[in-house]
Motif scaffolding. Structure first.
Motif, PDB file in Angstrom:
ATOM      1  N   PRO A 283       1.216  -1.430  -3.516  1.00 44.31           N
ATOM      2  CA  PRO A 283       0.844  -0.031  -3.259  1.00 44.31           C
ATOM      3  C   PRO A 283      -0.407   0.403  -4.005  1.00 44.31           C
ATOM      4  O   PRO A 283      -1.166   1.226  -3.508  1.00 44.31           O
ATOM      5  N   ASP A 284      -0.655  -0.176  -5.195  1.00 43.57           N
ATOM      6  CA  ASP A 284      -1.846   0.230  -5.938  1.00 43.57           C
ATOM      7  C   ASP A 284      -3.119  -0.409  -5.381  1.00 43.57           C
ATOM      8  O   ASP A 284      -4.216  -0.003  -5.757  1.00 43.57           O
ATOM      9  N   VAL A 286      -3.787  -0.285  -2.201  1.00 44.71           N
ATOM     10  CA  VAL A 286      -4.146   0.516  -1.033  1.00 44.71           C
ATOM     11  C   VAL A 286      -5.068   1.645  -1.493  1.00 44.71           C
ATOM     12  O   VAL A 286      -4.849   2.249  -2.530  1.00 44.71           O
ATOM     13  N   LEU A 288      -6.678   5.240  -1.910  1.00 47.29           N
ATOM     14  CA  LEU A 288      -5.939   6.501  -2.046  1.00 47.29           C
ATOM     15  C   LEU A 288      -5.994   7.321  -0.750  1.00 47.29           C
ATOM     16  O   LEU A 288      -5.027   7.984  -0.384  1.00 47.29           O
ATOM     17  N   ALA A 291      -3.274   5.957   1.579  1.00 41.47           N
ATOM     18  CA  ALA A 291      -1.933   5.698   1.061  1.00 41.47           C
ATOM     19  C   ALA A 291      -0.925   6.629   1.735  1.00 41.47           C
ATOM     20  O   ALA A 291      -1.253   7.759   2.101  1.00 41.47           O
ATOM     21  N   ILE A 294       2.354   8.828  -2.446  1.00 39.35           N
ATOM     22  CA  ILE A 294       1.598   8.878  -3.689  1.00 39.35           C
ATOM     23  C   ILE A 294       2.448   9.523  -4.770  1.00 39.35           C
ATOM     24  O   ILE A 294       3.074  10.563  -4.535  1.00 39.35           O
ATOM     25  N   THR A 317       1.921   4.566  -4.429  1.00 35.39           N
ATOM     26  CA  THR A 317       0.572   4.446  -4.959  1.00 35.39           C
ATOM     27  C   THR A 317       0.392   5.461  -6.080  1.00 35.39           C
ATOM     28  O   THR A 317       0.720   6.624  -5.916  1.00 35.39           O
ATOM     29  N   ARG A 318      -0.146   5.012  -7.231  1.00 33.35           N
ATOM     30  CA  ARG A 318      -0.313   5.930  -8.355  1.00 33.35           C
ATOM     31  C   ARG A 318      -1.636   6.676  -8.255  1.00 33.35           C
ATOM     32  O   ARG A 318      -2.643   6.092  -7.820  1.00 33.35           O
ATOM     33  N   ARG A 334      -8.704   6.712  -8.686  1.00 31.89           N
ATOM     34  CA  ARG A 334      -7.331   7.198  -8.458  1.00 31.89           C
ATOM     35  C   ARG A 334      -7.261   8.712  -8.582  1.00 31.89           C
ATOM     36  O   ARG A 334      -6.167   9.268  -8.703  1.00 31.89           O
TER      37      ARG A 334
END
Lengths: 409, 258
Positions: A283-284, A286, A288, A291, A294, A317-318, A334
């Protein structure tokens, strides 16, 4: 005029005086009886007190008024032609029994639901059909939607399973068979990833060219972008078109019959593309902007290990607010917000974010927002679909524990 | 070990308008250079004098075959005829050219003429040990990936999310050979029937609010006001209660499995 508020007509004193006049010479004489007074026209007189009473939505703890005419009491308000709140009218059913031609709108139905892009394709087909006196046939994997309310006169159902599985070859063969049987004047596709693929497969199966990615469409002319984005190619709408996203406005309130046609026979033959399966993605990794889910941290987050564990446990995703990225807790790519990335995720889980206007701009396209914050009056709490007034440092480990108990993460 | 053919086109820089490598075609060549190939054949249909072709040679190609044809001709028939004589196991190309019609139809038409399968939007290819089939990975929206199994031969179009192309080196670009093969190509009647004019950006369509519902006030409100949520509020719950509420909300939204 409503029963509760019998408002007087607006008076015209000059007209009343003229009506009462019996003779002018030698002296003006007037009749004094009331029934002579004519009900002269003019606009109905407004009763501001009654209007205000109807606009009241709540009176405790503080007075709130809704002047749009959509408040509960507003239904009793007199509606005058051309003024006041417009009455919401149900669209009239339009039946096209004997169409001059047929138009196919081949819809994607990605992930089992009609997308906004599908609606735009139906609107484009409606535009061409109304100009030619034709009927729109929605060619779509079978589902529960009311396609008549979206502008389809006929529905040609494909097997419902094709909406979920990846079967472009069978889908193209079925659409090509339907085209051969009904010979529609135009066939419209959505220029999305799967829709564009289907359009090209159908085009080669029919031996015709596709006018791909139409950016502007009228009944006389279709135009698309070519030449590396520098040229506009235009011509009369050809037989096969694919409509770019947001090129045509979706239809307003319409009502068509959506009569079902016999589905085309299922194509036989073994497809060359087999064994399609989704792959797990990091997921990280991808971006932002694309995504889907999140989890985001703001100034209220201090426990970064728990935040990282939460991202892993939920498969999210962070991301972070500007403050967090400025402090170096997360990399700059991010950052969510006006100076970072504008995200369009389906779900946005925010910890310790107050909701600066720039941040709220960044999450304008998010479908559902969940916010955890200690401040009840933060702007983020107002925006959120689920708001929790609690400390992020306590909730994050509890959520990680729960996700692990339920068997993922 | 497979026989790979790569279809390359000349791109157009979006700002300067100069001829360049088409980005997805360069990625297709990059992928072909990474495959265990017995033979790599690079093909271009068009003008053999285009300076952008040297950029492809600079990526490590020895030679490039150009089917020389005039501008505005339909390259599908000559390409398919040439590919039929080569009979490659995998044909790679970008999913969209830039500078021509840009419809993305050419790979589909070539595959249909050759009678082979087509796989769109590929980002990775692994050829199975026997060489009879390949495992391909497709890029989907929202960063998702899908794996497929395809029997050789097939045509694959490369997605922009595929590994980026190596830069072009000057020496190999000078040394590489361009073989020009003049071919007969029919004029493209479909393209000739379209009127071309410079592209002009249109104002972005405002897609706010439900169409046809409400008046100008609603549209103004939808365009200017921040979207307000459904507004379920939990004040001071215990951490476990809060976690459960979030978890159920995520499940309801479908981002977590039930």
């Amino acid at each position: 005029m409503s029963e509760q508020h019998p408002t007087a007509r607006r008076r015209d004193p000059r007209a009343e005086r003229a009506a009462r006049t019996v003779r002018v010479e030698p002296r003006r004489r007037l009749v004094l009886s009331v029934d002579v007074v004519p009900q002269t026209g003019g606009r109905p007189r407004r009763d501001p007190r009654a209007r205000r009473a109807e606009a009241i939505v709540q009176s405790v703890p503080r007075l709130r008024l809704d002047w749009t005419g959509k408040a509960v009491g507003a239904s009793a308000l007199p509606t005058v032609e051309g003024r006041g709140p417009r009455a919401a009218s149900e669209p009239v059913l339009r039946v096209i029994d004997d169409p001059a031609c047929l138009l196919f709108a081949v819809l994607d139905r990605p992930d089992g639901a009609l997308s906004g892009h599908d609606r735009q394709v139906l609107a484009a087909a409606r535009l061409l059909a109304d100009a030619a006196g034709g009927a729109v046939v929605a060619v779509v994997p079978d589902g529960g939607e009311d396609l008549g309310a979206l502008g389809a006169d006929r529905v040609l159902p494909l097997p419902a399973a094709w909406a979920d599985e990846y079967a472009p070859e069978r889908r193209a063969a079925a659409v090509a068979a339907a085209i051969a049987r009904w010979s529609p004047r135009h066939i419209l596709f959505a220029e999305s990833q799967d829709g564009g693929d289907l359009a090209r497969r159908v085009a080669v199966a029919c031996g015709e060219r596709l006018f791909a990615g139409v950016e502007s469409l009228s009944s006389a002319r279709a135009a698309r972008r070519a030449g590396g984005g520098a040229t506009e190619l235009g011509c009369a709408p050809p037989r096969l078109l694919s409509i770019a996203a947001d090129a045509v406005a979706p239809l307003g309130a319409v009502r068509h019959e959506a009569r079902r046609l016999d589905p085309p026979p299922e194509p036989d033959g073994v497809p060359a593309l087999q064994g399609a399966r989704r792959l797990p993605v990091d997921p990280d990794g991808v971006g932002l902007g694309e995504a889907d889910f999140i989890v985001s941290a703001g100034n209220g987050v201090t426990d970064w290990d728990a935040f990282a564990a939460l991202g892993r446990a939920l498969g999210a995703t962070r991301a972070g607010s500007r403050v967090v990225c400025d402090a170096g807790h997360l990399p700059r790519d991010r950052q969510v917000g006006a100076s970072g990335t504008v995200v369009s995720a389906r779900c946005y889980l925010a910890f310790g974010i107050a909701g600066a206007p720039q941040h709220l701009q960044g999450i304008g396209g998010v479908e559902r927002v969940i916010a955890v914050n200690t401040d009840l009056h933060a702007a983020m709490i107002k925006r959120a679909d689920l708001a929790i007034i609690a400390d992020a440092q306590a909730v994050m480990p509890a959520l990680v524990r729960l996700a692990r108990e339920r068997g993922h993460g | 070990m497979v026989d790979v053919a790569i279809l390359l086109s000349v791109g157009r820089h979006p700002v300067s308008g100069r001829a360049r490598r088409a980005p997805t075609d360069a990625r297709a060549l990059e992928m072909a250079l990474g495959l265990p190939a017995v033979r790599r054949t690079a093909l271009h249909a068009g003008d053999p004098a285009s300076p952008a072709l040297r950029d492809y040679l600079g990526m490590g190609l020895d030679r490039l075959t150009v089917l020389a044809m005039a501008h505005g001709c339909d390259p599908v028939e000559p390409l398919a005829a040439h590919l039929r004589s080569l009979s490659p196991g995998i044909v790679l190309t970008g999913n969209r050219a830039e500078g021509g019609e840009d419809s993305g139809m050419l790979p589909y038409r070539v595959a249909h003429t050759l009678g082979v399968a087509i796989v769109p939007d590929v980002v990775a290819i692994t050829v199975e040990a026997g060489g009879g089939a390949a495992e391909v990975v497709q890029a989907l929206a929202r960063g998702q990936r899908r794996a497929l199994r395809v029997a050789l031969p097939f045509v694959a179009t490369i997605h922009p999310a595929a590994p980026s192309a190596r830069p072009s080196a000057f020496g190999p670009a000078r040394r590489g050979r361009i073989d020009s093969v003049p071919v007969e190509a029919p004029p493209d009647a479909f393209l000739a029937a379209c009127a071309a004019r410079p592209w002009r950006d249109r104002p972005k369509r405002l897609t706010v609010g439900a169409p046809g519902s409400g008046g100008a006030l609603d549209r103004l409100r939808a365009a200017t006001e921040a979207k307000a949520g459904q507004g379920r509020l939990l004040v001071g719950p215990s951490p476990d209660e809060a976690a459960l509420a979030i978890y159920e909300c995520l499940q309801e939204q479908g981002v977590l499995p039930r």
